[in-house]
Design a protein around this motif. Structure first.
Motif, PDB file in Angstrom:
ATOM      1  N   ALA A  90      78.656  40.878 -18.241  1.00 56.97           N
ATOM      2  CA  ALA A  90      78.185  40.127 -19.413  1.00 56.97           C
ATOM      3  C   ALA A  90      78.639  38.669 -19.350  1.00 56.97           C
ATOM      4  O   ALA A  90      77.964  37.785 -19.875  1.00 56.97           O
ATOM      5  CB  ALA A  90      78.688  40.779 -20.698  1.00 56.97           C
ATOM      6  N   PHE A  91      79.760  38.404 -18.702  1.00 57.69           N
ATOM      7  CA  PHE A  91      80.226  37.026 -18.554  1.00 57.69           C
ATOM      8  C   PHE A  91      79.355  36.226 -17.593  1.00 57.69           C
ATOM      9  O   PHE A  91      79.177  35.030 -17.767  1.00 57.69           O
ATOM     10  CB  PHE A  91      81.668  36.990 -18.017  1.00 57.69           C
ATOM     11  N   GLN A  92      78.802  36.878 -16.565  1.00 61.52           N
ATOM     12  CA  GLN A  92      78.139  36.128 -15.510  1.00 61.52           C
ATOM     13  C   GLN A  92      76.736  36.608 -15.167  1.00 61.52           C
ATOM     14  O   GLN A  92      76.173  36.178 -14.177  1.00 61.52           O
ATOM     15  CB  GLN A  92      79.007  36.159 -14.262  1.00 61.52           C
ATOM     16  N   GLY A  93      76.144  37.465 -15.966  1.00 55.42           N
ATOM     17  CA  GLY A  93      74.812  37.980 -15.688  1.00 55.42           C
ATOM     18  C   GLY A  93      73.741  36.913 -15.850  1.00 55.42           C
ATOM     19  O   GLY A  93      74.030  35.732 -16.052  1.00 55.42           O
ATOM     20  N   PRO A  94      72.474  37.306 -15.783  1.00 58.44           N
ATOM     21  CA  PRO A  94      71.371  36.345 -15.896  1.00 58.44           C
ATOM     22  C   PRO A  94      71.347  35.620 -17.249  1.00 58.44           C
ATOM     23  O   PRO A  94      70.909  34.476 -17.328  1.00 58.44           O
ATOM     24  CB  PRO A  94      70.115  37.181 -15.701  1.00 58.44           C
ATOM     25  N   GLN A  95      71.793  36.288 -18.289  1.00 55.84           N
ATOM     26  CA  GLN A  95      71.912  35.672 -19.616  1.00 55.84           C
ATOM     27  C   GLN A  95      73.340  35.880 -20.088  1.00 55.84           C
ATOM     28  O   GLN A  95      73.628  36.819 -20.834  1.00 55.84           O
ATOM     29  CB  GLN A  95      70.922  36.297 -20.599  1.00 55.84           C
ATOM     30  N   PRO A  96      74.272  35.021 -19.655  1.00 56.34           N
ATOM     31  CA  PRO A  96      75.695  35.235 -19.958  1.00 56.34           C
ATOM     32  C   PRO A  96      75.974  35.338 -21.455  1.00 56.34           C
ATOM     33  O   PRO A  96      75.440  34.580 -22.255  1.00 56.34           O
ATOM     34  CB  PRO A  96      76.378  34.004 -19.368  1.00 56.34           C
ATOM     35  N   ARG A  97      76.798  36.300 -21.810  1.00 52.06           N
ATOM     36  CA  ARG A  97      77.247  36.499 -23.193  1.00 52.06           C
ATOM     37  C   ARG A  97      78.760  36.685 -23.187  1.00 52.06           C
ATOM     38  O   ARG A  97      79.257  37.805 -23.181  1.00 52.06           O
ATOM     39  CB  ARG A  97      76.580  37.738 -23.792  1.00 52.06           C
ATOM     40  N   PRO A  98      79.513  35.575 -23.190  1.00 54.78           N
ATOM     41  CA  PRO A  98      80.971  35.684 -23.154  1.00 54.78           C
ATOM     42  C   PRO A  98      81.546  36.464 -24.339  1.00 54.78           C
ATOM     43  O   PRO A  98      82.571  37.130 -24.200  1.00 54.78           O
ATOM     44  CB  PRO A  98      81.453  34.233 -23.172  1.00 54.78           C
ATOM     45  N   ASP A  99      80.884  36.399 -25.492  1.00 64.08           N
ATOM     46  CA  ASP A  99      81.372  37.138 -26.660  1.00 64.08           C
ATOM     47  C   ASP A  99      81.307  38.647 -26.416  1.00 64.08           C
ATOM     48  O   ASP A  99      82.256  39.390 -26.705  1.00 64.08           O
ATOM     49  CB  ASP A  99      80.595  36.746 -27.918  1.00 64.08           C
ATOM     50  N   VAL A 100      80.214  39.112 -25.855  1.00 65.37           N
ATOM     51  CA  VAL A 100      80.063  40.532 -25.544  1.00 65.37           C
ATOM     52  C   VAL A 100      81.035  40.925 -24.432  1.00 65.37           C
ATOM     53  O   VAL A 100      81.680  41.978 -24.492  1.00 65.37           O
ATOM     54  CB  VAL A 100      78.603  40.863 -25.145  1.00 65.37           C
ATOM     55  N   GLY A 101      81.148  40.056 -23.433  1.00 62.15           N
ATOM     56  CA  GLY A 101      82.073  40.329 -22.340  1.00 62.15           C
ATOM     57  C   GLY A 101      83.499  40.486 -22.833  1.00 62.15           C
ATOM     58  O   GLY A 101      84.202  41.428 -22.452  1.00 62.15           O
ATOM     59  N   ALA A 102      83.933  39.577 -23.691  1.00 61.82           N
ATOM     60  CA  ALA A 102      85.294  39.649 -24.227  1.00 61.82           C
ATOM     61  C   ALA A 102      85.477  40.896 -25.084  1.00 61.82           C
ATOM     62  O   ALA A 102      86.523  41.553 -25.020  1.00 61.82           O
ATOM     63  CB  ALA A 102      85.607  38.398 -25.044  1.00 61.82           C
ATOM     64  N   ALA A 103      84.460  41.251 -25.871  1.00 61.62           N
ATOM     65  CA  ALA A 103      84.549  42.443 -26.729  1.00 61.62           C
ATOM     66  C   ALA A 103      84.650  43.721 -25.906  1.00 61.62           C
ATOM     67  O   ALA A 103      85.165  44.729 -26.383  1.00 61.62           O
ATOM     68  CB  ALA A 103      83.341  42.509 -27.655  1.00 61.62           C
ATOM     69  N   LEU A 104      84.179  43.683 -24.670  1.00 64.78           N
ATOM     70  CA  LEU A 104      84.279  44.854 -23.797  1.00 64.78           C
ATOM     71  C   LEU A 104      85.536  44.840 -22.927  1.00 64.78           C
ATOM     72  O   LEU A 104      86.176  45.864 -22.738  1.00 64.78           O
ATOM     73  CB  LEU A 104      83.040  44.944 -22.900  1.00 64.78           C
ATOM     74  N   VAL A 105      85.886  43.672 -22.411  1.00 59.97           N
ATOM     75  CA  VAL A 105      86.991  43.586 -21.458  1.00 59.97           C
ATOM     76  C   VAL A 105      88.355  43.682 -22.137  1.00 59.97           C
ATOM     77  O   VAL A 105      89.259  44.366 -21.641  1.00 59.97           O
ATOM     78  CB  VAL A 105      86.885  42.293 -20.619  1.00 59.97           C
ATOM     79  N   VAL A 155      84.488  51.440 -16.146  1.00 56.60           N
ATOM     80  CA  VAL A 155      83.051  51.158 -16.287  1.00 56.60           C
ATOM     81  C   VAL A 155      82.827  50.096 -17.362  1.00 56.60           C
ATOM     82  O   VAL A 155      82.062  49.141 -17.174  1.00 56.60           O
ATOM     83  CB  VAL A 155      82.271  52.457 -16.622  1.00 56.60           C
ATOM     84  N   GLN A 156      83.517  50.229 -18.487  1.00 57.11           N
ATOM     85  CA  GLN A 156      83.396  49.272 -19.585  1.00 57.11           C
ATOM     86  C   GLN A 156      83.803  47.868 -19.129  1.00 57.11           C
ATOM     87  O   GLN A 156      83.141  46.887 -19.460  1.00 57.11           O
ATOM     88  CB  GLN A 156      84.274  49.726 -20.743  1.00 57.11           C
ATOM     89  N   ALA A 157      84.876  47.762 -18.361  1.00 58.96           N
ATOM     90  CA  ALA A 157      85.341  46.459 -17.886  1.00 58.96           C
ATOM     91  C   ALA A 157      84.313  45.826 -16.951  1.00 58.96           C
ATOM     92  O   ALA A 157      84.049  44.619 -17.040  1.00 58.96           O
ATOM     93  CB  ALA A 157      86.687  46.596 -17.191  1.00 58.96           C
ATOM     94  N   PHE A 158      83.709  46.618 -16.084  1.00 57.86           N
ATOM     95  CA  PHE A 158      82.695  46.071 -15.183  1.00 57.86           C
ATOM     96  C   PHE A 158      81.456  45.596 -15.945  1.00 57.86           C
ATOM     97  O   PHE A 158      80.877  44.564 -15.627  1.00 57.86           O
ATOM     98  CB  PHE A 158      82.305  47.078 -14.101  1.00 57.86           C
ATOM     99  N   PRO A 175      89.542  45.213 -25.032  1.00 58.36           N
ATOM    100  CA  PRO A 175      90.029  46.566 -25.330  1.00 58.36           C
ATOM    101  C   PRO A 175      90.194  47.429 -24.076  1.00 58.36           C
ATOM    102  O   PRO A 175      91.091  48.267 -24.011  1.00 58.36           O
ATOM    103  CB  PRO A 175      88.992  47.156 -26.276  1.00 58.36           C
ATOM    104  N   ALA A 176      89.338  47.205 -23.077  1.00 59.78           N
ATOM    105  CA  ALA A 176      89.469  47.974 -21.834  1.00 59.78           C
ATOM    106  C   ALA A 176      90.814  47.684 -21.167  1.00 59.78           C
ATOM    107  O   ALA A 176      91.494  48.603 -20.712  1.00 59.78           O
ATOM    108  CB  ALA A 176      88.319  47.646 -20.882  1.00 59.78           C
ATOM    109  N   LEU A 177      91.204  46.423 -21.132  1.00 56.98           N
ATOM    110  CA  LEU A 177      92.502  46.073 -20.547  1.00 56.98           C
ATOM    111  C   LEU A 177      93.656  46.652 -21.363  1.00 56.98           C
ATOM    112  O   LEU A 177      94.634  47.151 -20.793  1.00 56.98           O
ATOM    113  CB  LEU A 177      92.638  44.557 -20.426  1.00 56.98           C
ATOM    114  N   ALA A 178      93.535  46.595 -22.678  1.00 55.18           N
ATOM    115  CA  ALA A 178      94.589  47.162 -23.533  1.00 55.18           C
ATOM    116  C   ALA A 178      94.730  48.659 -23.285  1.00 55.18           C
ATOM    117  O   ALA A 178      95.850  49.182 -23.180  1.00 55.18           O
ATOM    118  CB  ALA A 178      94.277  46.885 -25.002  1.00 55.18           C
ATOM    119  N   ILE A 179      93.624  49.358 -23.173  1.00 54.48           N
ATOM    120  CA  ILE A 179      93.665  50.798 -22.915  1.00 54.48           C
ATOM    121  C   ILE A 179      94.247  51.077 -21.534  1.00 54.48           C
ATOM    122  O   ILE A 179      95.065  51.985 -21.369  1.00 54.48           O
ATOM    123  CB  ILE A 179      92.269  51.424 -23.090  1.00 54.48           C
TER     124      ILE A 179
END
Length: 141
Positions: free
Chosen positions: A104-119, A96-99, A121-125
């Motif tokens: 956040a990378f491609q939504g209406p107001q993209p936030r790559p920083d937030v996307g990276a902060a979520l994706v 869910v966190q990764a999605f 750690p999710a991948l590491a876990i």
């Protein structure tokens, strides 16, 4: 030696396995839980200090973040005790966190920083969840 509850296990058999991968998984889950606690506090403060279109929605969001924080912190702690349910819970939570992060990378107001902060750690876990030592630690009875 057996008793009413069946054969007794020695102290060595019942001790949880704490390999570097298990500890790293616990640390990542606990760090995410702490981050969610901080987010919950920020949401509560904003609910009462910033103008909101719906106070009910703001409170509901803060409550949901608090529940998620408690669940993730419990999973981090349970990882150190080799609880069986940790892998299933952590897998579901980080998917869910990764999605959310990908959105956040491609939504209406993209936030790559937030996307990276979520994706990230999710991948590491996710990687840690499928290491042999984590699988072994969470399979024990």
């Amino acid at each position: 030696m057996s008793g009413v509850g069946g054969p007794r296990r020695s102290e060595e058999d019942s001790a949880p396995i704490r390999t570097p991968a298990v500890v790293a998984l616990a640390v990542l889950l606990l760090a995410e839980g702490v981050a969610l606690v901080v987010i919950t506090v920020v949401l509560i403060v904003e609910t009462f200090t910033a103008p909101s279109t719906s106070i009910t929605s703001a409170i509901a969001l803060a409550v949901c973040a608090g529940i998620a924080a408690a669940a993730i912190l419990a999973a981090g702690r349970a990882t150190l005790h080799a609880a069986k349910w940790v892998r299933a819970f952590a897998f579901t939570a980080v998917i869910v966190q990764a999605f959310v992060g990908l959105y956040a990378f491609q939504g209406p107001q993209p936030r790559p920083d937030v996307g990276a902060a979520l994706v990230v750690p999710a991948l590491a876990i996710l990687i840690l969840l499928f290491t042999p030592s984590v699988i072994e630690a969470t399979r024990r009875n």
